[in-house]
Motif scaffolding. Structure first.
Motif, mmCIF file in Angstrom:
data_model
loop_
_atom_site.group_PDB
_atom_site.id
_atom_site.type_symbol
_atom_site.label_atom_id
_atom_site.label_comp_id
_atom_site.label_asym_id
_atom_site.label_seq_id
_atom_site.Cartn_x
_atom_site.Cartn_y
_atom_site.Cartn_z
ATOM 1 N N LEU A 1 74.313 7.512 -22.361
ATOM 2 C CA LEU A 1 74.875 8.491 -21.429
ATOM 3 C C LEU A 1 76.376 8.684 -21.618
ATOM 4 O O LEU A 1 76.983 9.479 -20.907
ATOM 5 N N THR A 2 76.970 7.976 -22.571
ATOM 6 C CA THR A 2 78.409 8.056 -22.794
ATOM 7 C C THR A 2 78.821 9.509 -23.046
ATOM 8 O O THR A 2 78.237 10.190 -23.883
ATOM 9 N N LEU B 1 76.567 3.304 -13.746
ATOM 10 C CA LEU B 1 77.478 4.139 -14.534
ATOM 11 C C LEU B 1 78.925 3.907 -14.126
ATOM 12 O O LEU B 1 79.227 3.695 -12.955
ATOM 13 N N VAL B 2 79.825 3.976 -15.109
ATOM 14 C CA VAL B 2 81.270 3.934 -14.858
ATOM 15 C C VAL B 2 81.856 5.212 -15.448
ATOM 16 O O VAL B 2 81.652 5.508 -16.634
ATOM 17 N N GLN C 1 78.003 2.065 -19.326
ATOM 18 C CA GLN C 1 76.776 1.983 -18.540
ATOM 19 C C GLN C 1 76.172 0.608 -18.684
ATOM 20 O O GLN C 1 76.454 -0.124 -19.622
ATOM 21 N N ASP C 2 75.338 0.250 -17.694
ATOM 22 C CA ASP C 2 74.620 -1.027 -17.720
ATOM 23 C C ASP C 2 73.262 -0.803 -17.073
ATOM 24 O O ASP C 2 73.212 -0.344 -15.936
ATOM 25 N N PRO C 3 72.161 -1.068 -17.801
ATOM 26 C CA PRO C 3 72.072 -1.679 -19.123
ATOM 27 C C PRO C 3 72.519 -0.745 -20.248
ATOM 28 O O PRO C 3 72.626 0.460 -20.067
ATOM 29 N N ALA C 4 72.775 -1.374 -21.399
ATOM 30 C CA ALA C 4 73.265 -0.660 -22.570
ATOM 31 C C ALA C 4 72.210 0.301 -23.120
ATOM 32 O O ALA C 4 71.013 0.100 -22.907
ATOM 33 N N PRO C 5 72.661 1.351 -23.834
ATOM 34 C CA PRO C 5 71.720 2.273 -24.457
ATOM 35 C C PRO C 5 70.725 1.525 -25.352
ATOM 36 O O PRO C 5 71.096 0.578 -26.043
ATOM 37 N N ALA D 1 73.821 13.075 -16.888
ATOM 38 C CA ALA D 1 73.344 11.695 -16.872
ATOM 39 C C ALA D 1 72.113 11.553 -15.979
ATOM 40 O O ALA D 1 71.122 10.923 -16.363
ATOM 41 N N THR D 2 72.158 12.176 -14.807
ATOM 42 C CA THR D 2 71.027 12.117 -13.881
ATOM 43 C C THR D 2 69.790 12.738 -14.521
ATOM 44 O O THR D 2 68.691 12.171 -14.463
ATOM 45 N N GLY D 3 69.962 13.891 -15.154
ATOM 46 C CA GLY D 3 68.845 14.568 -15.803
ATOM 47 C C GLY D 3 68.258 13.746 -16.940
ATOM 48 O O GLY D 3 67.037 13.651 -17.088
#
Length: 90
Positions: free
Chosen positions: A24-25, A77-78, A61-65, A32-34
């Motif tokens: 999502l970066t 998300l950050v 993000q956590d967890p990682a991609p 991101a939501t979608g």
């Protein structure tokens, strides 16, 4: 043959449906939501961190991609924000 007065049970245990967490970066909140909803995941906590390379978009993000998690799991998300003046993004 089953003797009278006895029962036979067949148990079926279903593994939970799993999804890989998308990267999502650089996505905005709606993107991101979608992307999460498309794979059966949801947005978790939302934080902010100073990150001039990812202003107002997902910086981490956590967890990682690529992490495989049960469907319905949340992804934290950050979002990047600019530093406070007098500091500026270059």
């Amino acid at each position: 043959a089953t003797p009278p007065g006895t029962y036979t049970f067949n148990w079926v245990i279903n593994e939970p449906a799993m999804s890989a967490v998308p990267d999502l970066t650089g996505d905005g909140m709606s993107q991101a939501t979608g992307a999460l909803n498309a794979v059966g995941l949801v947005v978790g906590s939302q934080g902010k961190a100073i990150d001039c390379n990812h202003l107002n978009v997902v910086a981490s993000q956590d967890p990682a991609p690529g992490t495989v998690v049960p469907r319905g799991s949340s992804v934290n998300l950050v979002f990047g924000i600019p530093p406070k003046p007098p500091h500026i993004c270059q």
